[in-house]
Write a protein that holds these residues in place. Structure first.
Motif, mmCIF file in Angstrom:
data_model
loop_
_atom_site.group_PDB
_atom_site.id
_atom_site.type_symbol
_atom_site.label_atom_id
_atom_site.label_comp_id
_atom_site.label_asym_id
_atom_site.label_seq_id
_atom_site.Cartn_x
_atom_site.Cartn_y
_atom_site.Cartn_z
ATOM 1 N N LEU A 111 0.838 -1.191 0.000
ATOM 2 C CA LEU A 111 0.000 0.000 0.000
ATOM 3 C C LEU A 111 0.874 1.242 0.000
ATOM 4 C CD1 LEU A 111 -2.764 -0.955 2.599
ATOM 5 C CD2 LEU A 111 -2.842 -1.157 0.115
ATOM 6 N N HIS A 112 0.632 2.103 -0.939
ATOM 7 C CA HIS A 112 1.312 3.398 -1.012
ATOM 8 C C HIS A 112 0.395 4.395 -0.317
ATOM 9 C CE1 HIS A 112 3.707 6.420 -3.634
ATOM 10 N NE2 HIS A 112 3.257 6.991 -2.542
ATOM 11 N N HIS A 113 0.675 4.682 0.960
ATOM 12 C CA HIS A 113 -0.260 5.461 1.770
ATOM 13 C C HIS A 113 -0.102 6.953 1.522
ATOM 14 C CE1 HIS A 113 -3.196 5.670 5.010
ATOM 15 N NE2 HIS A 113 -2.558 6.735 5.440
ATOM 16 N N ILE A 114 -1.238 7.610 1.345
ATOM 17 C CA ILE A 114 -1.281 9.052 1.142
ATOM 18 C C ILE A 114 -2.037 9.671 2.311
ATOM 19 C CG2 ILE A 114 -2.065 10.910 -0.391
ATOM 20 C CD1 ILE A 114 -1.895 8.878 -2.689
ATOM 21 N N GLY A 115 -1.383 10.557 3.037
ATOM 22 C CA GLY A 115 -2.017 11.197 4.177
ATOM 23 C C GLY A 115 -1.555 10.606 5.497
ATOM 24 N N PRO A 116 -2.142 11.071 6.609
ATOM 25 C CA PRO A 116 -1.730 10.601 7.940
ATOM 26 C C PRO A 116 -2.330 9.248 8.293
ATOM 27 C CG PRO A 116 -3.505 12.186 8.144
ATOM 28 C CD PRO A 116 -3.185 12.106 6.676
ATOM 29 N N ASP A 117 -1.922 8.735 9.457
ATOM 30 C CA ASP A 117 -2.476 7.515 10.047
ATOM 31 C C ASP A 117 -2.409 6.299 9.125
ATOM 32 O OD1 ASP A 117 -3.201 8.975 12.343
ATOM 33 O OD2 ASP A 117 -5.107 9.559 11.439
ATOM 34 N N PRO A 118 -1.223 5.904 8.680
ATOM 35 C CA PRO A 118 -1.125 4.735 7.795
ATOM 36 C C PRO A 118 -1.631 3.445 8.424
ATOM 37 C CG PRO A 118 1.054 5.403 8.582
ATOM 38 C CD PRO A 118 0.102 6.492 8.966
ATOM 39 N N ASP A 119 -1.566 3.335 9.753
ATOM 40 C CA ASP A 119 -2.048 2.122 10.407
ATOM 41 C C ASP A 119 -3.571 2.011 10.378
ATOM 42 O OD1 ASP A 119 0.478 1.222 10.993
ATOM 43 O OD2 ASP A 119 0.551 2.197 12.946
ATOM 44 N N ARG A 120 -4.244 3.103 9.996
ATOM 45 C CA ARG A 120 -5.708 3.086 9.914
ATOM 46 C C ARG A 120 -6.174 3.112 8.454
ATOM 47 N NH1 ARG A 120 -8.493 3.319 14.215
ATOM 48 N NH2 ARG A 120 -10.340 4.122 13.140
ATOM 49 N N SER A 121 -5.378 2.553 7.589
ATOM 50 C CA SER A 121 -5.733 2.477 6.176
ATOM 51 C C SER A 121 -7.047 1.721 5.999
ATOM 52 C CB SER A 121 -4.620 1.773 5.393
ATOM 53 O OG SER A 121 -5.088 1.333 4.146
ATOM 54 N N SER A 122 -7.984 2.319 5.258
ATOM 55 C CA SER A 122 -9.284 1.681 5.044
ATOM 56 C C SER A 122 -9.157 0.421 4.198
ATOM 57 C CB SER A 122 -10.255 2.657 4.380
ATOM 58 O OG SER A 122 -9.733 3.128 3.149
ATOM 59 N N ILE A 123 -8.042 0.280 3.484
ATOM 60 C CA ILE A 123 -7.791 -0.940 2.717
ATOM 61 C C ILE A 123 -6.990 -1.934 3.548
ATOM 62 C CG2 ILE A 123 -6.766 -1.885 0.607
ATOM 63 C CD1 ILE A 123 -7.053 0.899 -0.613
ATOM 64 N N GLY A 124 -5.954 -1.430 4.205
ATOM 65 C CA GLY A 124 -5.051 -2.312 4.934
ATOM 66 C C GLY A 124 -5.653 -2.980 6.151
ATOM 67 N N MET A 125 -6.513 -2.263 6.881
ATOM 68 C CA MET A 125 -7.059 -2.819 8.125
ATOM 69 C C MET A 125 -7.837 -4.116 7.916
ATOM 70 S SD MET A 125 -8.149 0.692 10.143
ATOM 71 C CE MET A 125 -8.866 -0.191 11.533
ATOM 72 N N PRO A 126 -8.808 -4.174 6.990
ATOM 73 C CA PRO A 126 -9.533 -5.448 6.816
ATOM 74 C C PRO A 126 -8.663 -6.562 6.249
ATOM 75 C CG PRO A 126 -10.235 -3.829 5.181
ATOM 76 C CD PRO A 126 -9.398 -3.098 6.164
ATOM 77 N N LEU A 127 -7.676 -6.203 5.416
ATOM 78 C CA LEU A 127 -6.790 -7.233 4.884
ATOM 79 C C LEU A 127 -5.931 -7.832 5.986
ATOM 80 C CD1 LEU A 127 -5.627 -5.610 1.512
ATOM 81 C CD2 LEU A 127 -7.363 -7.363 1.854
ATOM 82 N N ARG A 128 -5.367 -6.974 6.817
ATOM 83 C CA ARG A 128 -4.552 -7.470 7.934
ATOM 84 C C ARG A 128 -5.392 -8.287 8.900
ATOM 85 N NH1 ARG A 128 -0.721 -2.156 9.205
ATOM 86 N NH2 ARG A 128 1.032 -2.803 7.893
ATOM 87 N N ALA A 129 -6.630 -7.841 9.144
ATOM 88 C CA ALA A 129 -7.504 -8.581 10.058
ATOM 89 C C ALA A 129 -7.776 -9.990 9.545
ATOM 90 C CB ALA A 129 -8.818 -7.824 10.243
ATOM 91 N N ALA A 130 -7.751 -10.163 8.226
ATOM 92 C CA ALA A 130 -7.974 -11.484 7.632
ATOM 93 C C ALA A 130 -6.694 -12.299 7.546
ATOM 94 C CB ALA A 130 -8.573 -11.334 6.235
ATOM 95 N N GLY A 131 -5.555 -11.703 7.927
ATOM 96 C CA GLY A 131 -4.294 -12.429 7.902
ATOM 97 C C GLY A 131 -3.467 -12.242 6.650
ATOM 98 N N VAL A 132 -3.849 -11.282 5.798
ATOM 99 C CA VAL A 132 -3.081 -11.016 4.581
ATOM 100 C C VAL A 132 -1.870 -10.159 4.925
ATOM 101 C CG1 VAL A 132 -3.121 -9.931 2.300
ATOM 102 C CG2 VAL A 132 -5.154 -11.133 3.146
ATOM 103 N N PRO A 133 -0.664 -10.542 4.511
ATOM 104 C CA PRO A 133 0.517 -9.707 4.754
ATOM 105 C C PRO A 133 0.400 -8.383 3.993
ATOM 106 C CG PRO A 133 1.170 -11.951 4.212
ATOM 107 C CD PRO A 133 -0.292 -11.838 3.899
ATOM 108 N N VAL A 134 0.489 -7.277 4.713
ATOM 109 C CA VAL A 134 0.368 -5.942 4.122
ATOM 110 C C VAL A 134 1.565 -5.106 4.533
ATOM 111 C CG1 VAL A 134 -0.977 -3.799 4.055
ATOM 112 C CG2 VAL A 134 -2.158 -6.014 4.121
ATOM 113 N N GLU A 135 2.208 -4.470 3.555
ATOM 114 C CA GLU A 135 3.282 -3.531 3.845
ATOM 115 C C GLU A 135 2.868 -2.150 3.342
ATOM 116 O OE1 GLU A 135 7.963 -2.762 2.668
ATOM 117 O OE2 GLU A 135 7.280 -4.802 3.133
ATOM 118 N N ILE A 136 3.067 -1.140 4.190
ATOM 119 C CA ILE A 136 2.693 0.225 3.837
ATOM 120 C C ILE A 136 3.940 1.031 3.525
ATOM 121 C CG2 ILE A 136 1.656 2.373 4.659
ATOM 122 C CD1 ILE A 136 -0.344 0.706 6.223
ATOM 123 N N MET A 137 3.949 1.655 2.371
ATOM 124 C CA MET A 137 5.078 2.462 1.932
ATOM 125 C C MET A 137 4.661 3.929 1.904
ATOM 126 S SD MET A 137 7.269 2.166 -1.639
ATOM 127 C CE MET A 137 5.931 2.808 -2.679
#
Length: 229
Positions: A50-76
């Protein structure tokens, strides 16, 4: 089923990448989320950059549900310019060594795919619409010349891709939309209709949508309409 089994047995992951934010909702993002979650549930190794734009990368609307399901997510985090973003994406691909790469939305990720594809990494340019950005990317990168494939979401797009000389064998994969059994029930109270989508003419034909909704409101004053753009 044979294809899924082959993907399950792959030693290297399928990598998706897309832009991210705390409130990112679009057709492409929801499509990608659903596909990633389905592949993950089927036991296929997937990873997401995920190429995060803006603040709060840990609260990414895309990354949060993916991580909750166990998908490896890296935020750049977003770099200083396009070149640095391409280099960051290439560094990630070099570390992960995916079996195939599917960039979405951001020019830097597509350009990184073109560079990696020239070195042998299979990748996909998915044309989600006839937006000018997709035509520019297909023209600049020519996926078939760089170990890639071009995927179009309609027969018309596939035809136009060939006509423009951007690919010789595009793959046509239409969007799948599940239609449930539930239906709206008419009530005497205000009947609310909502449009959600980009307010543009070329892809969404918004003028036609508005004309139809206005006519519905004229015919029955109980109908109310709201547009989310």
């Amino acid at each position: 089923m044979v294809a899924i089994q082959r993907l399950r047995n792959a030693k290297r992951p399928i990598v998706f990448s897309i832009d991210s934010g705390t409130q990112v909702i679009s057709g492409v993002t929801t499509w990608m989320q659903a596909l990633v979650l389905r592949l993950h549930a089927d036991g296929v190794p997937v990873q997401v950059l995920l190429h995060h734009i803006g603040p709060d990368p840990d609260r990414s609307s895309i990354g949060m549900p993916l991580r909750a399901a166990g998908v490896p997510v890296e935020i750049m985090p977003r770099g200083a310019n396009l070149v640095s973003d391409v280099r960051g994406t290439l560094a990630y691909l070099k570390r992960q060594r995916p079996s195939v790469y599917l960039p979405q939305c951001l020019f830097s990720m597509y350009f990184a795919a073109g560079v990696a594809g020239a070195q042998g990494l299979p990748w996909v340019l998915a044309m989600h619409s006839d937006d000018p950005d997709y035509w520019a990317l297909a023209d600049a990168l020519r996926p078939e010349q760089r170990a890639g494939r071009l995927v179009a979401v309609s027969k018309q797009l596939s035809h136009d891709v060939v006509e423009r000389g951007l690919a010789t064998a595009p793959v046509m994969i239409p969007y799948g939309v599940h239609v449930g059994d539930r239906q709206a029930a008419w009530k005497d109270a205000p009947f609310l209709i909502a449009y959600s989508g980009r307010m543009v003419e070329e892809q969404k034909r918004l003028s036609r949508v508005v004309d139809v909704l206005l006519e519905a409101c004229r015919r029955d004053p109980r109908i109310q309409v709201v547009l989310f753009g």
